[in-house]
Write a protein that holds these residues in place. Structure first.
Motif, short mmCIF file in Angstrom:
data_model
loop_
_atom_site.label_atom_id
_atom_site.label_comp_id
_atom_site.label_asym_id
_atom_site.label_seq_id
_atom_site.Cartn_x
_atom_site.Cartn_y
_atom_site.Cartn_z
N LEU A 126 0.79 -1.27 0.31
CA LEU A 126 0.01 -0.04 0.04
C LEU A 126 0.80 1.27 0.05
N SER A 127 0.55 2.16 -0.77
CA SER A 127 1.23 3.40 -0.82
C SER A 127 1.08 4.13 0.58
N GLY A 128 1.88 5.07 0.70
CA GLY A 128 1.63 6.27 1.82
C GLY A 128 0.06 6.84 1.68
N TYR A 129 -0.63 7.22 2.68
CA TYR A 129 -1.80 7.57 2.52
C TYR A 129 -1.99 9.21 2.61
N VAL A 130 -2.76 9.69 1.88
CA VAL A 130 -2.89 11.26 1.58
C VAL A 130 -4.09 11.50 2.12
N ARG A 131 -4.19 12.30 3.32
CA ARG A 131 -5.67 12.69 3.74
C ARG A 131 -6.19 13.66 2.93
N ARG A 132 -7.56 13.50 2.68
CA ARG A 132 -8.47 14.52 2.12
C ARG A 132 -9.51 14.97 2.86
N ALA A 133 -10.26 15.85 2.12
CA ALA A 133 -11.41 16.58 3.15
C ALA A 133 -12.24 15.48 3.71
N HIS A 134 -12.79 14.24 3.07
CA HIS A 134 -13.67 13.43 3.60
C HIS A 134 -13.21 12.49 4.64
N ASP A 135 -11.52 12.67 4.88
CA ASP A 135 -10.94 11.85 6.00
C ASP A 135 -11.40 12.30 7.43
N GLN A 136 -11.59 13.81 7.32
CA GLN A 136 -12.05 14.53 8.64
C GLN A 136 -13.27 14.14 8.81
N VAL A 137 -14.35 13.92 7.77
CA VAL A 137 -15.52 13.66 8.36
C VAL A 137 -15.43 12.19 8.85
N LEU A 138 -14.82 11.17 8.18
CA LEU A 138 -14.57 9.98 8.71
C LEU A 138 -13.93 9.88 10.09
N ALA A 139 -12.92 10.63 10.43
CA ALA A 139 -12.29 10.79 11.71
C ALA A 139 -13.49 11.03 12.77
N ASP A 140 -14.30 12.00 12.27
CA ASP A 140 -15.41 12.72 13.07
C ASP A 140 -16.13 11.61 13.69
N ALA A 141 -16.55 10.82 12.76
CA ALA A 141 -17.57 9.60 13.14
C ALA A 141 -16.96 8.69 13.91
N VAL A 142 -15.50 8.50 13.71
CA VAL A 142 -14.69 7.30 14.64
C VAL A 142 -14.75 8.06 15.90
N GLY A 143 -14.50 9.14 15.88
CA GLY A 143 -14.42 9.88 17.30
C GLY A 143 -15.54 9.66 18.25
N GLU A 144 -16.92 10.07 17.36
CA GLU A 144 -18.23 9.74 18.33
C GLU A 144 -18.28 8.07 18.52
N ALA A 145 -17.78 7.39 17.75
CA ALA A 145 -17.98 6.04 17.97
C ALA A 145 -17.16 5.65 19.40
N MET A 146 -15.89 6.33 19.46
CA MET A 146 -15.14 5.99 20.50
C MET A 146 -15.55 6.51 21.69
N GLY A 147 -16.40 7.48 21.69
CA GLY A 147 -17.21 8.12 22.57
C GLY A 147 -18.36 7.71 22.93
N GLY A 148 -18.67 6.69 22.43
CA GLY A 148 -19.74 5.94 23.05
C GLY A 148 -21.07 5.84 22.09
N ARG A 149 -21.08 6.65 21.09
CA ARG A 149 -22.22 6.86 20.15
C ARG A 149 -22.42 6.16 18.72
N SER A 150 -23.09 5.37 18.49
CA SER A 150 -23.11 4.53 17.05
C SER A 150 -23.30 5.46 16.12
N ARG A 151 -22.53 5.08 14.99
CA ARG A 151 -22.46 5.96 13.89
C ARG A 151 -22.38 5.18 12.51
N MET A 152 -22.95 5.73 11.59
CA MET A 152 -22.85 5.13 10.08
C MET A 152 -22.32 6.20 9.25
N LEU A 153 -21.36 5.84 8.23
CA LEU A 153 -20.98 6.74 7.02
C LEU A 153 -20.90 5.87 5.99
N VAL A 154 -21.19 6.33 4.85
CA VAL A 154 -21.10 5.72 3.46
C VAL A 154 -20.41 6.71 2.75
#
Length: 727
Positions: A126-154
């Protein structure tokens, strides 16, 4: 305390720290020296050795293992077990479903390798990973899941744009927390998801890559969407994180509001996806290209090569995934290779499933070849072409390769005929995603040749494939092929094909044959069979016999059957009962029920009530009622009432009633017609100046029509001149 030592040694975190401490002692290093050697921060190293510290991340453990010369795999396994132990999870221990994120190979989650392996035994890179705008939306969803709230993102975007890789990078923080990841695919994605969704435990990532295979499944898609909604909204089952990917065309298909009178097969999927999608762009923007360039300068050879090819147009993710090579293999392939690929592209874009029978493709390819190319074929042309197409582009990607559909090992979801579930015979092939998408675009206006339809009729046995191609043949004017393919689909057990054949027999006067097919469709689990039998009885005046059939179809989930019951109530004068049923049908998704209710009110002389229903329907997104009401008022000679309704509809954004009045009044009331047209044009600008010129011309105002045409021609549009006879 000696008595506590055995228990302490059983804990994976304690074992991990013991091994790190032993390695540090053997190397005779201080923790400050270890931080320098490993490239980690001093605080990170101190935290990894603290007896009461948190579980170190996988990246930290790997760096420490390399710096201390310890076995990296063994330490990472301890890290994963420690993280799972911390969250009360025991991977592989029978709780829930899935396994630890760290135990997954990203390629097994359908992430495209970034380049060809150097040898057969090499790890796919796998090449190195380049973050883009959608990665922040993903990170926010992951953060909320880690905080105890179920989330879904497509993630929604074209093929090979980095959607799946983005999901993989996003869940890495959850790996350190011991989360599980579940990727349902056996025996089929939809069956696996539906069977085990209820077993998903808290702290699980549900991996729905290519979500169309789940949400778009004709038998199970809506049930899966409902089960996902339950999983997200049940606090006792969270937190969970549902991640999926979709092509844009599938998102459009699932979220589109159907036209009035059309079925609504994806209502639950539409509700599930609302507010839970994020777009992944086709190209890297300047910031992403800059980040990729910095990684390339730091030694990432894969990114450096991709930027050299794709840096000008920004399609870096596709290049890494091998899309250009796939396209090159198609465009520059031998004639037989191109013919097979084009037959496969046409099969997929016309609705066939993922798995294409090799025998079908071989026969279908014949007319894709010119006469000269056909004459040059050798006896083994098909074997040679399939061998060429099976050569990988990058990693496991091939243009057209063998696939092994898994046999169903669970009971069917609903009633089906035995022939529907019969396993396929002969080799099955799958077209590469990127070539499939290329074919949908490049060949969208082309009709397959005769060999394609003949091969379909000769070789296909799957009822869904046969019916899809019958529909496509009908759309393309291939009526005879449509008829024969639909007959085969009906015999194979496709209820929709049975119903269409039944109506065809009804049209030829074979009422007994039609009724038999309607009953067969009902027996195959399609309530429309009962509904149509009820409609026939209703049209024949036998309301008493029609009612129980409507009720059975309504109980099976057909909203149009509820509307049929409402009509029966209306016909016997029970307007109150009819209104209740019309509203029930509307709530169940029938697009015409409010229009029928409005007509009932209008017919009963309740003009205000009819107008109120029209407004109610428009507020719900159904603009048909205003058009119907306008036509009724105008047809009854109430021009003022019709115009008032049409203008109210225009204020609500629907110009269809005004355009109806324009057409109806062209001859008799040209000034009113022109006024209606002008308001429609001012509302959304969709009617053209040619329409207005035609209005003037048909009303006898030749000079007015020519004036409009000349004015528009001055702006460069000469079509109106020709439409009004100017030369």
């Amino acid at each position: 305390m000696p008595g506590k030592e055995p228990d302490r040694q059983e804990k994976p975190l304690a074992k991990l720290r013991d091994k790190l401490s032993d390695g540090l002692a053997r190397k005779r290093l201080t923790k400050t020296q270890l931080a320098t050697r490993s490239g980690l921060g001093r605080t990170t190293v101190q935290e990894a050795f603290r007896a009461d510290g948190t579980v170190p991340s996988a990246e930290t453990v790997a760096a420490l293992a390399r710096a201390l010369g310890l076995p990296e795999g063994e330490l990472l396994d301890l890290q994963r077990r420690a993280a799972a132990h911390r969250n009360g999870l025991v991977p592989g221990g029978g709780e829930g479903t899935g396994r630890s994120i760290g135990q997954w190979d990203p390629h097994d989650l359908e992430i495209h390798p970034s380049g060809a392996a150097a040898s057969a035994g090499s790890v796919r890179a796998l090449s190195g990973y380049v973050r883009r705008a959608h990665d922040q939306v993903l990170a926010d969803a992951v953060g909320e899941a880690m905080g105890g709230r179920s989330r879904m993102l497509v993630l929604v975007g074209s093929s090979s744009t980095g959607k799946t890789r983005a999901c993989w990078e996003a869940v890495q923080p959850l790996a350190a927390e011991g989360w599980l990841l579940w990727h349902p695919y056996d025996p089929t994605r939809a069956e696996a998801a539906l069977a085990d969704l209820e077993r998903v435990a808290p702290h699980t990532v549900v991996w729905f890559n290519e979500a169309q295979h789940y949400l778009g499944d004709p038998q199970s898609g809506e049930r899966i969407a409902a089960a996902l909604h339950t999983l997200l909204t049940d606090p006792s089952r969270g937190p969970v994180l549902i991640l999926g990917t979709l092509w844009s065309e599938y998102e459009d298909q699932y979220t589109a509001i159907p036209r009035p009178g059309s079925p609504d097969p994806h209502s639950r999927a539409r509700e599930l996806l609302a507010g839970r999608t994020v777009t992944v762009p086709d190209t890297f923007d300047q910031d992403a290209l800059g980040a990729a360039a910095r990684l390339a300068q730091g030694g990432d050879r894969l990114l450096a090569d991709a930027l050299a090819r794709a840096g000008t147009h920004g399609r870096v993710a596709q290049d890494l995934a091998g899309a250009p090579e796939l396209l090159r293999r198609y465009k520059h392939g031998a004639p037989a290779v191109r013919a097979l690929l084009e037959a496969a592209m046409d099969a997929r874009r016309l609705g066939m499933g993922l798995h294409l029978p090799q025998a079908f493709l071989t026969d279908a390819a014949a007319d894709y070849l010119t006469d000269d190319d056909w004459d040059r074929l050798t006896n083994d042309w098909a074997e040679a072409a399939y061998a060429d197409l099976a050569r990988p582009v990058h990693g496991k990607q091939v243009p057209l390769g063998r696939t092994n559909p898994r046999p169903a090992r669970r009971p069917p979801i609903g009633p089906t005929l035995a022939s529907v579930t019969a396993p396929p015979t002969g080799p099955m092939l799958r077209l590469a995603d990127y070539l499939e998408q290329h074919g949908r675009t490049a060949r969208r206006l082309l009709c397959p040749p005769a060999s394609f339809w003949h091969a379909a009729y000769t070789h296909l046995a799957h009822p869904g494939d046969l019916n899809s191609l019958a529909e496509a043949a009908e759309d393309m004017g291939r009526a005879q092929w449509a008829h024969h393919l639909r007959l085969r689909a009906a015999r194979a057990g496709h209820s929709g094909a049975m119903i269409k054949v039944a109506w065809a027999r009804e049209g030829t006067g074979d009422r007994e044959g039609a009724d038999s097919l309607f009953w067969q469709a009902a027996g195959a689990g399609d309530p429309r069979g009962l509904k149509f039998l009820g409609q026939k009885l209703e049209m024949a005046g036998d309301r008493e016999s029609a009612e129980p059939l409507y009720r059975q179809a309504a109980d099976a989930g057909d909203p149009d059957a509820i509307r049929g019951l409402a009509r029966l109530r209306e016909q016997v004068g029970d307007l109150e009962g009819a209104e209740a049923l019309y509203r029930r049908a509307a709530d169940a998704g029938d697009p015409n029920s409010l229009a029928d209710l409005m007509l009932m009110r209008e017919g009963a002389g309740d003009r205000e009530g009819a107008e109120a229903i029209a407004r109610e329907a428009t507020a719900a997104g159904d603009t048909l009622c205003f058009t119907v009401l306008t036509e009724m008022r105008e047809g009854a000679g109430d021009r003022e009432g019709a115009e008032a309704i049409a203008r109210e509809a225009a204020d609500a954004g629907d110009i269809s009633p005004l355009l109806h009045l324009w057409r109806a009044w062209l001859d008799s009331y040209p000034e009113r017609a022109e006024a209606a047209f002008r308001q429609a044009a001012e509302t959304n600008g969709s009617p053209t100046p040619a329409h207005l010129a035609r209005t003037r011309e048909e009303a006898g105002d030749r000079e007015g029509a020519e004036a409009i045409a000349l004015k528009v021609a001055d702006a460069g549009d000469f079509y109106v001149l020709s439409a009004t006879g100017e030369s």
